[in-house]
Design a protein around this motif. Structure first.
Motif, PDB file in Angstrom:
ATOM      1  N   TRP A   1       0.832  -1.203   0.000  1.00 57.85           N
ATOM      2  CA  TRP A   1       0.000   0.000   0.000  1.00 57.85           C
ATOM      3  C   TRP A   1       0.869   1.256   0.000  1.00 57.85           C
ATOM      4  CZ3 TRP A   1      -4.093   2.952  -0.565  1.00 57.85           C
ATOM      5  CH2 TRP A   1      -4.191   4.136   0.157  1.00 57.85           C
ATOM      6  N   ASP A   2       1.921   1.266   0.842  1.00 57.73           N
ATOM      7  CA  ASP A   2       2.804   2.432   0.913  1.00 57.73           C
ATOM      8  C   ASP A   2       3.443   2.738  -0.444  1.00 57.73           C
ATOM      9  OD1 ASP A   2       2.269   2.732   3.599  1.00 57.73           O
ATOM     10  OD2 ASP A   2       4.098   1.719   4.277  1.00 57.73           O
ATOM     11  N   GLU A   3       3.752   1.689  -1.190  1.00 59.27           N
ATOM     12  CA  GLU A   3       4.408   1.859  -2.488  1.00 59.27           C
ATOM     13  C   GLU A   3       3.431   2.245  -3.599  1.00 59.27           C
ATOM     14  OE1 GLU A   3       7.600   1.302  -4.172  1.00 59.27           O
ATOM     15  OE2 GLU A   3       8.274   1.886  -2.175  1.00 59.27           O
ATOM     16  N   THR A   4       2.216   1.682  -3.531  1.00 56.95           N
ATOM     17  CA  THR A   4       1.313   1.778  -4.676  1.00 56.95           C
ATOM     18  C   THR A   4       0.087   2.665  -4.450  1.00 56.95           C
ATOM     19  OG1 THR A   4      -0.017  -0.137  -3.997  1.00 56.95           O
ATOM     20  CG2 THR A   4       1.959  -0.573  -5.326  1.00 56.95           C
ATOM     21  N   ALA A   5      -0.301   2.840  -3.182  1.00 56.33           N
ATOM     22  CA  ALA A   5      -1.561   3.525  -2.847  1.00 56.33           C
ATOM     23  C   ALA A   5      -2.759   2.863  -3.519  1.00 56.33           C
ATOM     24  CB  ALA A   5      -1.499   5.005  -3.204  1.00 56.33           C
ATOM     25  N   ASP A   6      -2.622   1.579  -3.831  1.00 59.33           N
ATOM     26  CA  ASP A   6      -3.716   0.824  -4.440  1.00 59.33           C
ATOM     27  C   ASP A   6      -4.654   0.361  -3.322  1.00 59.33           C
ATOM     28  OD1 ASP A   6      -5.360  -1.138  -5.596  1.00 59.33           O
ATOM     29  OD2 ASP A   6      -3.811  -1.729  -7.032  1.00 59.33           O
ATOM     30  N   PRO A   7      -5.923   0.801  -3.338  1.00 62.34           N
ATOM     31  CA  PRO A   7      -6.824   0.516  -2.210  1.00 62.34           C
ATOM     32  C   PRO A   7      -7.045  -0.969  -1.939  1.00 62.34           C
ATOM     33  CG  PRO A   7      -8.017   1.448  -4.086  1.00 62.34           C
ATOM     34  CD  PRO A   7      -6.575   1.618  -4.376  1.00 62.34           C
TER      35      PRO A   7
END
Length: 287
Positions: free
Chosen positions: A252-258
């Protein structure tokens, strides 16, 4: 700096993964140095290796003499400098970038030119780890699976500057200790396998959290409907609820993909110490 010795492995970290990697290498005839910060951690690691090898002996898959020979190939130490002569060093410490970078800075100082510096990370980009060294071309991901003696896969991860030679030698090592390799050629957070299991785990936890179905029924659906050997929530308990929580957070930290954002239930379980099999309670209870 020490000179490289062929067919020598150093493992930094004597936990479940580190000791498992040490075991399969020693059983395959490699001389192994296993390092951790305390003698107690090393003793737990060696005891775990003996117990695991004992199960192979009981099942007739390994002779008692071969099991004892494997243990004798493993040297333990609390001195990180002692890993300096190994031809390949595999880091298997806690899944935090700061911790891993500290280890790799030290390895960069200790290990001679030509040594492969590998990380067993399941989610952190190899390029970030390699940036802590002056030799990113020698850094590679060797993501083994738990329990290492039983799981046949090793996910090889190429960092932005990992050389062809480093990747080839890492593959030769993994295959020499009995693993089948897949190669991740683009260094994305979570690689292939952790992205897949994390997406499944996150959705499974959300289904439990919202009361759609029980953990047992979700796991049964995945086993019988999809042919999975183990459901995602039982897998989370086996791997460690905290480990999966860290993995999803890293992605999540890398991609911000929910789809990778850790559900509240996963976070609360970690805070409550419900970490799965190792704590006796996770999505299931363990006696």
């Amino acid at each position: 700096m020490a000179e490289l010795t062929p067919r020598t492995l150093a493992v930094v970290g004597a936990g479940l993964m580190g000791s498992g990697i040490a075991q399969v290498a020693a059983a395959a005839g490699w001389q192994v140095t296993m390092r951790d910060v305390t003698d107690e951690a090393l003793k737990r690691g060696v005891d775990g290796i003996r117990a695991s090898l004992g199960k192979f002996v009981e099942k007739g898959r390994l002779s008692a003499s071969d099991a004892e020979a494997a243990v004798e190939r493993i040297t333990t130490t609390t001195d990180l400098d002692a890993v300096g002569g190994a031809s390949i060093v595999v880091e298997a410490v806690f899944e935090r970038i700061e911790v891993k970078q500290d280890v790799f800075r030290d390895l960069d100082r200790i290990c001679p030119d030509g040594a492969i510096l590998a990380s067993n990370t399941s989610a952190i980009p190899i390029t970030k780890i390699a940036a802590a060294t002056q030799r990113p071309e020698s850094v590679v991901g060797t993501h083994f699976f738990s329990p290492v003696p039983m799981m046949a896969l090793c996910e090889l991860v190429r960092g932005h500057r990992t050389s062809d030679d480093t990747l080839a030698r890492a593959r030769a090592f993994a295959e020499a200790v009995g693993k089948t390799c897949v190669v991740v050629t683009r260094d994305v957070a979570g690689f292939v396998t952790t992205r897949l299991i994390s997406a499944l785990v996150v959705e499974a936890v959300r289904l439990v959290e919202s009361g759609v179905a029980t953990a047992e029924d979700i796991d049964t659906a995945c086993k019988l409907g999809f042919g999975h050997a183990m459901g995602p929530l039982a897998t989370t308990d086996l791997t460690g609820v905290d480990v999966l929580r860290h993995a999803t957070q890293n992605i999540w930290d890398e991609t911000a993909d929910p789809k990778f954002f850790p559900p509240e239930l996963l976070t609360r379980m970690v805070e409550a110490g419900e970490l799965g099999r190792k704590s006796g309670q996770g999505f299931y209870s363990y006696d």
